[in-house]
Scaffold this motif. Structure first.
Motif, short mmCIF file in Angstrom:
data_model
loop_
_atom_site.label_atom_id
_atom_site.label_comp_id
_atom_site.label_asym_id
_atom_site.label_seq_id
_atom_site.Cartn_x
_atom_site.Cartn_y
_atom_site.Cartn_z
N TYR A 1 2.94 -25.77 -9.78
CA TYR A 1 3.29 -25.97 -8.37
C TYR A 1 4.80 -26.16 -8.20
CZ TYR A 1 -1.74 -26.88 -7.75
OH TYR A 1 -3.11 -26.78 -7.73
N ALA A 2 5.40 -26.92 -9.08
CA ALA A 2 6.84 -27.17 -8.97
C ALA A 2 7.63 -25.88 -9.14
CB ALA A 2 7.27 -28.21 -9.99
N ALA A 3 7.22 -25.04 -10.11
CA ALA A 3 7.93 -23.79 -10.34
C ALA A 3 7.79 -22.83 -9.17
CB ALA A 3 7.41 -23.13 -11.62
N LEU A 4 6.71 -22.95 -8.43
CA LEU A 4 6.52 -22.11 -7.24
C LEU A 4 7.33 -22.61 -6.05
CD1 LEU A 4 2.65 -21.52 -7.46
CD2 LEU A 4 4.46 -19.83 -7.86
N GLY A 5 7.89 -23.80 -6.15
CA GLY A 5 8.73 -24.34 -5.09
C GLY A 5 8.04 -25.33 -4.18
N LEU A 6 6.82 -25.76 -4.52
CA LEU A 6 6.11 -26.72 -3.68
C LEU A 6 6.63 -28.13 -3.96
CD1 LEU A 6 2.46 -25.36 -3.96
CD2 LEU A 6 4.15 -24.93 -2.17
N ARG A 7 6.78 -28.90 -2.90
CA ARG A 7 7.36 -30.24 -3.00
C ARG A 7 6.46 -31.27 -2.31
NH1 ARG A 7 9.47 -27.73 -6.19
NH2 ARG A 7 11.69 -27.28 -6.55
N ASN A 8 6.74 -32.55 -2.62
CA ASN A 8 6.07 -33.69 -1.97
C ASN A 8 4.56 -33.66 -2.17
OD1 ASN A 8 8.61 -34.57 -0.93
ND2 ASN A 8 8.41 -33.11 0.76
N LEU A 9 4.12 -33.23 -3.34
CA LEU A 9 2.70 -33.24 -3.65
C LEU A 9 2.29 -34.60 -4.19
CD1 LEU A 9 2.43 -29.75 -5.43
CD2 LEU A 9 2.26 -30.28 -2.98
N SER A 10 1.00 -34.87 -4.16
CA SER A 10 0.49 -36.15 -4.68
C SER A 10 -0.65 -35.88 -5.65
CB SER A 10 0.02 -37.06 -3.54
OG SER A 10 -1.02 -36.46 -2.81
N LEU A 11 -0.66 -36.63 -6.74
CA LEU A 11 -1.71 -36.51 -7.75
C LEU A 11 -2.62 -37.73 -7.67
CD1 LEU A 11 -3.01 -35.35 -10.37
CD2 LEU A 11 -1.25 -36.60 -11.64
N GLN A 12 -3.93 -37.50 -7.51
CA GLN A 12 -4.93 -38.55 -7.47
C GLN A 12 -5.82 -38.43 -8.70
OE1 GLN A 12 -6.95 -38.17 -3.73
NE2 GLN A 12 -5.08 -38.49 -2.52
N VAL A 13 -6.09 -39.55 -9.35
CA VAL A 13 -6.85 -39.54 -10.61
C VAL A 13 -7.97 -40.58 -10.55
CG1 VAL A 13 -4.81 -38.82 -11.91
CG2 VAL A 13 -5.35 -41.26 -11.72
N ASN A 14 -8.94 -40.38 -11.44
CA ASN A 14 -10.04 -41.35 -11.56
C ASN A 14 -10.79 -41.05 -12.86
OD1 ASN A 14 -11.65 -43.52 -10.82
ND2 ASN A 14 -13.07 -42.26 -9.64
N SER A 15 -11.64 -41.97 -13.26
CA SER A 15 -12.56 -41.74 -14.37
C SER A 15 -13.97 -42.07 -13.89
CB SER A 15 -12.21 -42.60 -15.58
OG SER A 15 -13.16 -42.42 -16.61
N ILE A 16 -14.91 -41.18 -14.14
CA ILE A 16 -16.28 -41.39 -13.67
C ILE A 16 -17.22 -41.68 -14.84
CG2 ILE A 16 -16.01 -40.04 -11.57
CD1 ILE A 16 -17.29 -37.69 -12.99
N GLY A 17 -16.65 -42.01 -16.03
CA GLY A 17 -17.47 -42.40 -17.16
C GLY A 17 -18.17 -41.22 -17.80
N ASP A 18 -19.09 -41.54 -18.71
CA ASP A 18 -19.84 -40.50 -19.41
C ASP A 18 -21.32 -40.84 -19.41
OD1 ASP A 18 -20.08 -42.55 -21.23
OD2 ASP A 18 -18.83 -41.62 -22.77
N GLN A 19 -22.08 -40.16 -20.29
CA GLN A 19 -23.53 -40.35 -20.30
C GLN A 19 -23.94 -41.76 -20.71
OE1 GLN A 19 -21.84 -37.91 -21.64
NE2 GLN A 19 -22.63 -35.95 -20.89
N LYS A 20 -23.04 -42.50 -21.33
CA LYS A 20 -23.37 -43.86 -21.77
C LYS A 20 -23.27 -44.87 -20.63
CE LYS A 20 -21.79 -43.11 -26.53
NZ LYS A 20 -20.83 -43.54 -27.57
N CYS A 21 -22.16 -44.82 -19.90
CA CYS A 21 -21.94 -45.85 -18.88
C CYS A 21 -22.20 -45.38 -17.45
CB CYS A 21 -20.51 -46.39 -18.99
SG CYS A 21 -19.21 -45.12 -18.87
N ARG A 22 -22.21 -44.10 -17.22
CA ARG A 22 -22.37 -43.63 -15.84
C ARG A 22 -23.75 -43.88 -15.27
NH1 ARG A 22 -20.22 -37.78 -14.39
NH2 ARG A 22 -21.89 -37.20 -15.83
N PRO A 23 -24.84 -43.73 -16.02
CA PRO A 23 -26.16 -44.02 -15.41
C PRO A 23 -26.26 -45.42 -14.82
CG PRO A 23 -26.44 -42.84 -17.47
CD PRO A 23 -24.99 -43.19 -17.38
N ALA A 24 -25.71 -46.42 -15.51
CA ALA A 24 -25.76 -47.78 -14.97
C ALA A 24 -24.92 -47.89 -13.72
CB ALA A 24 -25.28 -48.77 -16.04
N TYR A 25 -23.77 -47.21 -13.71
CA TYR A 25 -22.93 -47.25 -12.51
C TYR A 25 -23.62 -46.58 -11.33
CZ TYR A 25 -19.31 -45.83 -9.25
OH TYR A 25 -18.58 -45.60 -8.11
#
Length: 574
Positions: free
Chosen positions: A302-326
């Protein structure tokens, strides 16, 4: 067709004529009577006409009705075979047909399915006043009648687009940068089929996702197998990884692809039913550093294309061990607050509670804001992966924020998920996103294989380039435009243009017999750097006249020196 059914069909046709355009599928024997009933009940206004087109041939015919002005109103049809056109005008009593001198009187009921089946096609003009009889031009073939009476105008399917030459610079710019970034990070290109067995997506993407439930283009092929136009890239790439034995290669296998994808979704700004995606995948490596590499690659693209003022949002949703309980905790919370959820969310609660976190309806936001966060329910391994991943992203100098409601729309995601958004955020604003899918290969019948990747929509990137007014480089400037003084020199102009192309110099010329003045105007519109005139009076047969369009300077050049002259750019006299 029963009288009631005829009346319903006539009412439908009347609604189409009076209010909008549209199609009504009818059996062939039912075409004439509803149209006759409609003509008898709804006379058009003075100076207008209405067209009822019945398309006959294999399969069900269709009736299409379009109101228009003047005798040449355009109509659109869908179907097979030859349209039969029923045009009805507001004719004064006793007025005869001025256009057709050889007409015979026929009753409307004489134009039946029997005559159609016998290929006895006629274009009938329905007279609205008087006896109700019709006059049909004699001796016209079906093809000639069609050409005379109607214009069939086809349009692109809803939700698709035509990419025209004026948009080529944007597409070429994005695609070139995609390939440059792939080379920098050592990703190889892969191309998978446009359609796959339906199970590839139903099992991989998730049977309860919106894509599988509502948006997939699925069909039975002639062998009776269920096939689906790909709605996304990852499942097909993982299928290819398993089928082609890529697990035996050095891991991770790093792949990228430019593809067309298909989803039956509501068309809107930046969203189409056929759209193009850029997809990057790294399969066979569980280390969080590869997740960070893909985030950095996407951000750098995106930066090389000239796009500016972008925002990155992140998260973790777990895996097969902990996600079922969540998910169980999440579902319990939503059931306690079910009155604050819309009907769609209440339905999803029973099939895929995690997807409720992605809901955009206003009436649900109060409940969603208080929902348990996945990051608070991670097992030790997932928490360690999440923290290590974010550490790599931070060291790459990429700003980010943790969004506890970010889950992405596909069931195969595990642990890392992320999205990149432009400055103006809306419900459909994400430029692209990705995540880890460690269980996808196993769902597709392979051994457990870790994987991570991202996809970004090309149309969304181009829309953002335009919104941010990013200047893109031209695809290429035409170097030479060849014109000829007289018709005797037209063959010479063709030979000169072909000789330049053979040497890698772009060249164009006019093809019809145009005057020199019009050829020069065409050269100017084409944006050529040089105009080459052949057959100029007073020039020797082995010389041409070269004009530099920017400065207007010109000179005489030998034909055997023309290629070198254009390459060096010294066509103007010193």
């Amino acid at each position: 067709m029963a009288d009631v059914a005829q009346e319903d069909a006539a009412n439908h046709l009347a609604g189409l004529v009076l209010h909008r355009e549209g199609d009504l599928a009818l059996a062939l024997n039912d075409v004439v009577e509803p149209a006759r009933a409609l003509i008898g009940r709804h006379a058009p206004r003075t100076g207008t006409n209405q067209e009822l087109l019945g398309v006959v041939g294999p399969g069900l015919p269709r009736i299409h009705v379009r109101p228009g002005k003047g005798p040449n109103a355009r109509a659109r049809t869908r179907g097979y075979g030859v349209p039969i056109s029923y045009r009805h005008y507001l004719l004064l009593s006793g007025k005869t047909c001025a256009k057709h001198v050889n007409c015979r009187q026929v009753d409307f009921n004489d134009l039946t399915a029997a005559s159609v089946a016998g290929h006895d096609f006629h274009c009938a003009r329905a007279q609205l006043q008087g006896s109700g009889e019709q006059h049909v031009p004699q001796g016209r073939s079906a093809k000639a009648a069609l050409a005379y009476h109607s214009r069939v105008v086809y349009q692109a399917p809803k939700g698709t687009q035509d990419i025209l030459p004026e948009d080529e610079p944007y597409w070429a710019f994005v695609e070139a940068e995609m390939r440059r970034q792939a080379r920098l990070a050592n990703y190889g290109e892969i191309r998978t089929p446009t359609f796959e067995e339906t199970g590839v997506f139903a099992r991989g993407v998730g049977a309860t996702t919106d894509i599988v439930e509502k948006e997939m283009y699925t069909f039975l092929d002639k062998g009776g197998d269920s096939m689906t136009l790909r709605p996304e890239a990852t499942a097909g790439i993982v299928r290819a990884y398993l089928q082609r034995g890529m697990a035996s290669r050095p891991q991770p296998v790093k792949l990228y692809m430019l593809l067309s994808t298909f989803r039956y979704d509501k068309p809107q700004k930046g969203r189409f039913r056929e759209f193009r995606q850029i997809d990057f995948e790294a399969i066979g490596e569980p280390d969080p550093s590869i997740d960070a590499e893909l985030v950095a690659l996407q951000w750098r693209l995106y930066a090389a294309l000239g796009l500016r003022n972008l925002s990155l949002q992140v998260n973790s949703i777990g895996d097969q061990k902990c996600r079922p309980a969540y998910i169980a905790t999440l579902a319990e919370y939503f059931r306690e607050h079910i009155d604050g959820l819309c009907e769609e969310c209440q339905r999803r609660l029973e099939t895929n509670p995690l997807r409720l976190l992605d809901e955009k309806r206003r009436e649900c936001q109060a409940v969603l804001e208080g929902a348990p966060k996945s990051a608070d329910h991670l097992c030790d391994e997932c928490r360690g992966h999440f923290e290590a991943w974010l550490g790599y992203v931070e060291s790459a100098g990429i700003p980010f924020s943790i969004d506890s409601r970010l889950v992405r729309g596909l069931d195969y995601y595990t642990r890392s998920v992320w999205e990149v958004h432009p400055p103006l955020v809306g419900s459909q604003s994400a430029l692209g996103g990705g995540g880890r899918y460690d269980g996808l290969a196993e769902q597709l019948g392979g051994r457990p294989t870790p994987g991570v990747g991202f996809a970004t929509g090309v149309e969304r990137i181009i829309l953002e380039l335009k919104d941010q007014q990013v200047l893109v480089p031209p695809v290429g400037t035409l170097r030479a435009f060849v014109v000829y003084r007289n018709l005797e020199a037209k063959r010479l102009a063709f030979d000169v243009a072909e000789a330049l192309r053979a040497e890698g110099i772009s060249a164009d010329l006019t093809f019809s017999d145009r005057a020199l003045r019009k050829q020069l105007a065409a050269a100017d519109r084409a944006g050529a750097q040089y105009t080459i005139v052949v057959g100029e009076d007073g020039l020797a047969a082995d010389t041409v006249f070269v004009k530099e369009m920017g400065s207007g300077e010109q000179r005489e050049v030998r034909r055997d020196e023309l290629v070198q002259t254009l390459r060096q750019g010294n066509a103007a006299p010193e």
